[in-house]
Design a protein around this motif. Structure first.
Motif, short mmCIF file in Angstrom:
data_model
loop_
_atom_site.label_atom_id
_atom_site.label_comp_id
_atom_site.label_asym_id
_atom_site.label_seq_id
_atom_site.Cartn_x
_atom_site.Cartn_y
_atom_site.Cartn_z
N SER A 38 9.48 29.20 -42.54
CA SER A 38 8.63 29.59 -43.68
C SER A 38 9.39 29.36 -44.98
O SER A 38 10.63 29.28 -44.99
CB SER A 38 8.24 31.07 -43.57
N ALA A 39 8.64 29.29 -46.06
CA ALA A 39 9.27 29.14 -47.37
C ALA A 39 10.08 30.39 -47.71
O ALA A 39 11.13 30.30 -48.34
CB ALA A 39 8.21 28.88 -48.43
N GLU A 40 9.60 31.55 -47.26
CA GLU A 40 10.34 32.79 -47.52
C GLU A 40 11.72 32.74 -46.88
O GLU A 40 12.72 33.09 -47.52
CB GLU A 40 9.53 34.00 -47.00
N ARG A 41 11.79 32.30 -45.65
CA ARG A 41 13.10 32.18 -44.97
C ARG A 41 13.95 31.08 -45.61
O ARG A 41 15.16 31.19 -45.70
CB ARG A 41 12.91 31.92 -43.49
N ALA A 42 13.29 30.02 -46.03
CA ALA A 42 14.01 28.92 -46.69
C ALA A 42 14.66 29.39 -47.99
O ALA A 42 15.79 29.00 -48.30
CB ALA A 42 13.07 27.76 -46.96
N ASP A 67 5.02 25.77 -54.24
CA ASP A 67 5.76 26.87 -54.86
C ASP A 67 7.23 26.85 -54.47
O ASP A 67 8.11 27.17 -55.29
CB ASP A 67 5.12 28.21 -54.51
N LEU A 68 7.52 26.48 -53.23
CA LEU A 68 8.92 26.35 -52.82
C LEU A 68 9.61 25.25 -53.61
O LEU A 68 10.71 25.44 -54.13
CB LEU A 68 9.01 26.05 -51.32
N ALA A 69 8.97 24.09 -53.74
CA ALA A 69 9.55 22.99 -54.51
C ALA A 69 9.77 23.40 -55.95
O ALA A 69 10.81 23.07 -56.55
CB ALA A 69 8.64 21.76 -54.43
N ALA A 70 8.84 24.13 -56.52
CA ALA A 70 8.98 24.59 -57.91
C ALA A 70 10.19 25.51 -58.05
O ALA A 70 10.96 25.39 -59.02
CB ALA A 70 7.71 25.31 -58.36
N PRO A 79 16.89 16.91 -54.86
CA PRO A 79 15.61 16.31 -54.49
C PRO A 79 14.88 17.12 -53.42
O PRO A 79 15.49 17.68 -52.52
CB PRO A 79 15.99 14.92 -53.96
N VAL A 80 13.57 17.15 -53.57
CA VAL A 80 12.69 17.82 -52.62
C VAL A 80 11.70 16.78 -52.12
O VAL A 80 11.09 16.06 -52.91
CB VAL A 80 11.93 18.98 -53.27
#
Length: 142
Positions: A38-42, A67-70, A79-80
């Motif tokens: 998940s983005a939260e864990r990331a 939102d994660l990339a931001a 880079p993403v």
């Protein structure tokens, strides 16, 4: 054949089978890969250590790939790569983010490996599907 540039990758994918398969591909290619479901864990992993590239799925429960990339782009010049089958839904948001390359599904497995290698080896995003062609990327200092 492994790439010449070994790097550390933060992989974010909510689908377990895809996450395991992509992480395995990166590791077989000689990269270090930390996989998050998940983005939260990331974001927790992102705060704990340095990564050279972030690879994330776009649509995920909770925080999405945009939102994660931001968040990554706000904190570092890393880079993403955003993987999506729904580019049109998010196209306007993704174009506003610096340091982001978009990879549309479906794609051959090797294409993701090649894109990561290109981003690590060169300070510019490769011209893939026309999005973000020529975007400049700067790697974090060690």
């Amino acid at each position: 054949m492994p790439s010449r540039s070994r790097c550390s990758i933060l992989l974010v994918e909510d689908d377990r089978e895809l996450r395991d398969a992509r992480a395995g591909e990166f590791r077989r290619d000689g990269h270090e890969c930390e996989a998050a479901e998940s983005a939260e864990r990331a974001l927790v992993a992102w705060q704990a250590r340095t990564f050279d590239v972030v690879v994330t799925d776009l649509r995920m429960p909770g925080i999405d790939g945009v939102d994660l990339a931001a968040e990554v782009c706000r904190s570092e010049l890393v880079p993403v790569i955003v993987i999506t089958g729904f580019r049109e839904d998010y196209h306007h948001k993704l174009r506003l983010l610096p340091h982001v390359a978009v990879l549309e599904k479906p794609f051959p497995a090797r294409k993701l490996i090649e894109l990561v290698a290109a981003l690590v080896a060169h300070p510019r995003a490769p011209s893939d599907n026309g999005d973000h062609a020529g975007q400049h990327f700067a790697r974090r200092a060690p």
